[in-house]
Motif scaffolding. Structure first.
Motif, PDB file in Angstrom:
ATOM      1  N   VAL A 104       0.866  -1.170   0.000  1.00 39.89           N
ATOM      2  CA  VAL A 104       0.000   0.000   0.000  1.00 39.89           C
ATOM      3  C   VAL A 104       0.907   1.225   0.000  1.00 39.89           C
ATOM      4  CG1 VAL A 104      -1.707   1.334   1.274  1.00 39.89           C
ATOM      5  CG2 VAL A 104      -1.873  -1.149   1.234  1.00 39.89           C
ATOM      6  N   ALA A 105       0.685   2.127  -0.961  1.00 42.00           N
ATOM      7  CA  ALA A 105       1.499   3.333  -1.053  1.00 42.00           C
ATOM      8  C   ALA A 105       0.632   4.556  -0.777  1.00 42.00           C
ATOM      9  CB  ALA A 105       2.125   3.440  -2.439  1.00 42.00           C
ATOM     10  N   GLU A 106       1.162   5.484   0.029  1.00 41.08           N
ATOM     11  CA  GLU A 106       0.422   6.694   0.371  1.00 41.08           C
ATOM     12  C   GLU A 106       1.126   7.883  -0.274  1.00 41.08           C
ATOM     13  OE1 GLU A 106      -1.112   6.957   4.554  1.00 41.08           O
ATOM     14  OE2 GLU A 106       0.037   8.808   4.525  1.00 41.08           O
ATOM     15  N   GLY A 107       0.379   8.737  -0.919  1.00 39.57           N
ATOM     16  CA  GLY A 107       1.006   9.887  -1.564  1.00 39.57           C
ATOM     17  C   GLY A 107       0.070  10.549  -2.566  1.00 39.57           C
ATOM     18  N   PHE A 108       0.649  11.104  -3.645  1.00 43.32           N
ATOM     19  CA  PHE A 108      -0.141  11.870  -4.601  1.00 43.32           C
ATOM     20  C   PHE A 108      -0.045  11.285  -6.001  1.00 43.32           C
ATOM     21  CE2 PHE A 108       1.195  14.637  -1.171  1.00 43.32           C
ATOM     22  CZ  PHE A 108       0.007  15.253  -0.813  1.00 43.32           C
ATOM     23  N   LEU A 109      -1.185  11.279  -6.677  1.00 42.51           N
ATOM     24  CA  LEU A 109      -1.201  10.880  -8.078  1.00 42.51           C
ATOM     25  C   LEU A 109      -0.744  12.058  -8.933  1.00 42.51           C
ATOM     26  CD1 LEU A 109      -4.548   9.012  -8.797  1.00 42.51           C
ATOM     27  CD2 LEU A 109      -2.271   8.101  -9.188  1.00 42.51           C
ATOM     28  N   LYS A 110       0.144  11.780  -9.866  1.00 43.48           N
ATOM     29  CA  LYS A 110       0.526  12.828 -10.821  1.00 43.48           C
ATOM     30  C   LYS A 110      -0.380  12.736 -12.044  1.00 43.48           C
ATOM     31  CE  LYS A 110       2.960  14.615  -8.226  1.00 43.48           C
ATOM     32  NZ  LYS A 110       2.627  15.956  -7.767  1.00 43.48           N
ATOM     33  N   ASP A 111      -0.528  11.536 -12.573  1.00 39.54           N
ATOM     34  CA  ASP A 111      -1.624  11.238 -13.483  1.00 39.54           C
ATOM     35  C   ASP A 111      -2.081   9.827 -13.186  1.00 39.54           C
ATOM     36  OD1 ASP A 111      -0.212   9.314 -15.166  1.00 39.54           O
ATOM     37  OD2 ASP A 111       0.942  11.038 -15.877  1.00 39.54           O
ATOM     38  N   LYS A 112      -2.938   9.261 -14.031  1.00 44.81           N
ATOM     39  CA  LYS A 112      -3.545   7.981 -13.664  1.00 44.81           C
ATOM     40  C   LYS A 112      -2.568   6.813 -13.635  1.00 44.81           C
ATOM     41  CE  LYS A 112      -8.404   8.612 -14.345  1.00 44.81           C
ATOM     42  NZ  LYS A 112      -9.644   8.074 -14.865  1.00 44.81           N
ATOM     43  N   ASN A 113      -1.386   6.999 -14.184  1.00 48.21           N
ATOM     44  CA  ASN A 113      -0.425   5.896 -14.211  1.00 48.21           C
ATOM     45  C   ASN A 113       0.845   6.198 -13.428  1.00 48.21           C
ATOM     46  OD1 ASN A 113      -2.069   4.456 -16.113  1.00 48.21           O
ATOM     47  ND2 ASN A 113      -1.345   5.946 -17.626  1.00 48.21           N
ATOM     48  N   TYR A 114       0.836   7.306 -12.696  1.00 44.41           N
ATOM     49  CA  TYR A 114       2.089   7.769 -12.118  1.00 44.41           C
ATOM     50  C   TYR A 114       1.829   8.285 -10.712  1.00 44.41           C
ATOM     51  CZ  TYR A 114       6.590  10.151 -12.063  1.00 44.41           C
ATOM     52  OH  TYR A 114       7.841  10.560 -11.750  1.00 44.41           O
ATOM     53  N   PHE A 115       2.517   7.705  -9.735  1.00 38.23           N
ATOM     54  CA  PHE A 115       2.217   7.987  -8.325  1.00 38.23           C
ATOM     55  C   PHE A 115       3.489   8.370  -7.586  1.00 38.23           C
ATOM     56  CE2 PHE A 115       1.035   6.780  -3.928  1.00 38.23           C
ATOM     57  CZ  PHE A 115      -0.222   7.341  -3.840  1.00 38.23           C
ATOM     58  N   LEU A 116       3.402   9.464  -6.842  1.00 39.64           N
ATOM     59  CA  LEU A 116       4.530   9.928  -6.035  1.00 39.64           C
ATOM     60  C   LEU A 116       4.241   9.577  -4.573  1.00 39.64           C
ATOM     61  CD1 LEU A 116       6.991  11.395  -7.193  1.00 39.64           C
ATOM     62  CD2 LEU A 116       6.057  13.523  -6.277  1.00 39.64           C
ATOM     63  N   ALA A 117       4.924   8.556  -4.070  1.00 41.94           N
ATOM     64  CA  ALA A 117       4.596   8.073  -2.721  1.00 41.94           C
ATOM     65  C   ALA A 117       5.462   8.737  -1.665  1.00 41.94           C
ATOM     66  CB  ALA A 117       4.793   6.563  -2.667  1.00 41.94           C
ATOM     67  N   ASP A 118       4.886   9.005  -0.495  1.00 37.94           N
ATOM     68  CA  ASP A 118       5.736   9.432   0.610  1.00 37.94           C
ATOM     69  C   ASP A 118       5.674   8.475   1.806  1.00 37.94           C
ATOM     70  OD1 ASP A 118       3.558  12.268   0.896  1.00 37.94           O
ATOM     71  OD2 ASP A 118       3.265  10.250   1.692  1.00 37.94           O
ATOM     72  N   LYS A 119       4.960   7.367   1.621  1.00 34.30           N
ATOM     73  CA  LYS A 119       4.967   6.327   2.648  1.00 34.30           C
ATOM     74  C   LYS A 119       4.612   4.995   1.983  1.00 34.30           C
ATOM     75  CE  LYS A 119       2.918   5.673   7.232  1.00 34.30           C
ATOM     76  NZ  LYS A 119       1.772   6.198   8.001  1.00 34.30           N
ATOM     77  N   ILE A 120       5.339   3.972   2.364  1.00 32.40           N
ATOM     78  CA  ILE A 120       5.078   2.636   1.811  1.00 32.40           C
ATOM     79  C   ILE A 120       4.774   1.674   2.956  1.00 32.40           C
ATOM     80  CG2 ILE A 120       6.127   0.646   0.659  1.00 32.40           C
ATOM     81  CD1 ILE A 120       5.677   2.682  -1.355  1.00 32.40           C
ATOM     82  N   LEU A 121       3.666   0.946   2.831  1.00 35.43           N
ATOM     83  CA  LEU A 121       3.338  -0.090   3.812  1.00 35.43           C
ATOM     84  C   LEU A 121       3.292  -1.437   3.089  1.00 35.43           C
ATOM     85  CD1 LEU A 121       0.384   1.660   5.643  1.00 35.43           C
ATOM     86  CD2 LEU A 121       2.747   1.550   6.394  1.00 35.43           C
ATOM     87  N   ALA A 122       3.808  -2.463   3.757  1.00 37.70           N
ATOM     88  CA  ALA A 122       3.703  -3.804   3.189  1.00 37.70           C
ATOM     89  C   ALA A 122       2.388  -4.400   3.651  1.00 37.70           C
ATOM     90  CB  ALA A 122       4.866  -4.662   3.641  1.00 37.70           C
ATOM     91  N   LYS A 123       1.689  -5.064   2.739  1.00 40.78           N
ATOM     92  CA  LYS A 123       0.443  -5.722   3.131  1.00 40.78           C
ATOM     93  C   LYS A 123       0.711  -7.207   3.237  1.00 40.78           C
ATOM     94  CE  LYS A 123      -4.366  -6.140   1.622  1.00 40.78           C
ATOM     95  NZ  LYS A 123      -4.763  -6.784   2.855  1.00 40.78           N
ATOM     96  N   HIS A 124       0.373  -7.753   4.382  1.00 39.10           N
ATOM     97  CA  HIS A 124       0.582  -9.193   4.548  1.00 39.10           C
ATOM     98  C   HIS A 124      -0.696  -9.912   4.172  1.00 39.10           C
ATOM     99  CE1 HIS A 124       1.058 -13.044   6.682  1.00 39.10           C
ATOM    100  NE2 HIS A 124       2.317 -12.887   6.329  1.00 39.10           N
ATOM    101  N   ASP A 125      -0.584 -11.033   3.467  1.00 38.43           N
ATOM    102  CA  ASP A 125      -1.814 -11.743   3.102  1.00 38.43           C
ATOM    103  C   ASP A 125      -2.176 -12.756   4.191  1.00 38.43           C
ATOM    104  OD1 ASP A 125      -0.197 -13.934   2.754  1.00 38.43           O
ATOM    105  OD2 ASP A 125      -0.206 -13.846   0.576  1.00 38.43           O
ATOM    106  N   GLU A 126      -3.254 -13.533   3.927  1.00 34.11           N
ATOM    107  CA  GLU A 126      -3.784 -14.401   4.979  1.00 34.11           C
ATOM    108  C   GLU A 126      -3.083 -15.758   5.041  1.00 34.11           C
ATOM    109  OE1 GLU A 126      -5.230 -13.393   2.283  1.00 34.11           O
ATOM    110  OE2 GLU A 126      -6.520 -14.891   1.378  1.00 34.11           O
ATOM    111  N   ASN A 127      -2.005 -15.943   4.254  1.00 34.29           N
ATOM    112  CA  ASN A 127      -1.323 -17.236   4.250  1.00 34.29           C
ATOM    113  C   ASN A 127      -0.261 -17.316   5.335  1.00 34.29           C
ATOM    114  OD1 ASN A 127      -2.639 -18.466   1.943  1.00 34.29           O
ATOM    115  ND2 ASN A 127      -1.646 -16.833   0.773  1.00 34.29           N
ATOM    116  N   TYR A 128      -0.408 -18.323   6.180  1.00 33.84           N
ATOM    117  CA  TYR A 128       0.563 -18.551   7.245  1.00 33.84           C
ATOM    118  C   TYR A 128       1.102 -19.953   7.086  1.00 33.84           C
ATOM    119  CZ  TYR A 128      -1.184 -14.504   9.888  1.00 33.84           C
ATOM    120  OH  TYR A 128      -1.538 -13.247  10.291  1.00 33.84           O
TER     121      TYR A 128
END
Lengths: 143, 235
Positions: A104-128
């Motif tokens: 999951v990336a938090e930040g601003f869209l520059k256009d629909k295909n281009y994202f400037l992130a200022d925070k990155i979170l890893a998402k863990h899935d349900e597989n253990y």
């Protein structure tokens, strides 16, 4: 079996609960945009109006072989296997951040295909599972 | 209709049951912690951080289950005008609240090394915080009012409002995109957690349930003594 008063109280509480659930449903339906934690690339792609000055979160999988480290930043592509968004980020990354894993990336869209992130979170899935089991599964899928 | 759970019947036996349960709890928590921290395998991605899950998940389940019980009992007490249900609800609340906080805190400790953040305002976590607020209000509603009748009324209203939140917490990860992963232990579909990790999870779950039962019986006992001192031996 049940007395008249008991039955009327039961009906009353049933109506109260129904209306509470209905209220909650309507509330969450109208707030949907704020309830979801992130948008997928396809949701971004299909979105009619986008506020480019508003901070948003996008999420999906880190596409295979797209993580590129440079001196100041790290670039990668977030995909939901239909659409993709190119992400640029500078800062520390969580341990679980990896290719073909959720992000999951938090930040601003520059256009629909281009994202400037200022925070990155890893998402863990349900597989253990233990590492050995994962290795066995990987071997199996290669065969 | 509800003779079995009449306080006068429970009162005589609960002392003995409580001691047996506490003994069982000690055995299970030792076995569960050994299994969770030592014998169970590490995870293929999370490494040893997976061990937090053995406390986090049972705590979350119990705090949800306890509030569900409080809500249902409050509704039943309203329909059948049974005060005993309210006393049971009142005695359940504190351990449920404790497990709610344990779930939030352990989740936060797990979130930092895996997600990269202590806290996220996603649907699951926010709804869980809301449950904590409902617990707090429920417990306070028994404390702040003078009249017994007001206490009962206000606590019932809070319980009924709060019970709507319970399915929202449970299904939040399916209804909305959240940072929190969806559930790994499923009854209707296949579980996505390896069987070697189910063992400590189940032991810890049973241990925590028994702990809740012990706390409940202690609280219930003292409530009944209070009632008897007031000279009300009938509810």
């Amino acid at each position: 079996m049940l007395g008249k008063k008991v039955r009327s109280r039961a009906i009353f509480i049933f109506l109260v609960l129904t209306s509470l659930i209905l209220t909650a449903y309507i509330l969450f339906k109208s707030l949907e945009e704020n309830v979801v934690y992130f948008l997928s690339p396809t949701e971004i792609y299909e979105k009619q109006e986008i506020h480019f000055d508003k901070k948003i979160r996008i999420g999906g999988m880190v596409k295979k072989n797209t993580i590129k480290h440079s001196a100041e930043s790290i670039n990668f592509i977030i995909t939901d296997f239909k659409n993709e968004i190119y992400v640029i980020y500078s800062g520390s990354i969580p341990n679980l951040f990896a290719e073909e894993k959720g992000v999951v990336a938090e930040g601003f869209l520059k256009d629909k295909n281009y994202f400037l992130a200022d925070k990155i979170l890893a998402k863990h899935d349900e597989n253990y599972m233990p590492p050995e089991v994962n290795e066995a599964l990987m071997k199996e899928s290669k065969q | 209709m509800f003779k079995i759970i009449n306080p006068n019947n429970l009162f005589g036996t609960s002392n003995k049951i409580r001691k047996v349960l506490f003994f069982l709890f000690i055995i299970l928590i030792v076995a569960g912690l050994l299994e969770a921290l030592w014998f169970s395998p590490k995870d293929y991605i999370q490494n040893h951080a997976v061990r937090i899950m053995y406390v986090h998940v049972p705590s979350a389940w119990i705090s949800l289950g306890t509030f569900l019980a409080i809500g249902v009992l409050s509704i039943f007490s309203f329909i059948f005008k049974n005060k005993n249900f309210l006393i049971i609800s009142k005695c359940l609340a504190s351990s449920g609240f404790m497990f709610n906080i344990v779930a939030l805190v352990t989740g936060s400790i797990w979130g930092k090394p895996t997600w990269g953040t202590w806290w996220a305002w996603d649907a699951r976590i926010t709804a869980m915080l809301l449950l904590g607020i409902f617990y707090l209000m429920y417990i306070l509603s028994w404390q702040v009012f003078e009249k017994e009748e007001t206490k009962q009324k206000v606590s019932t209203i809070i319980a009924i409002l709060g019970i709507v939140n319970v399915p929202i917490i449970k299904f939040s990860v399916d209804w909305w995109s959240t940072l929190h992963q969806s559930s790994s232990v499923n009854i209707l579909s296949e579980s996505t957690i390896h069987s070697s990790m189910i063992v400590p999870l189940v032991i810890m779950m049973v241990a925590f349930v028994i702990f809740s039962a012990v706390i409940f019986l202690m609280k219930y006992n003292s409530e009944i003594i209070k009632l008897k001192n007031k000279g009300l031996d009938r509810l």
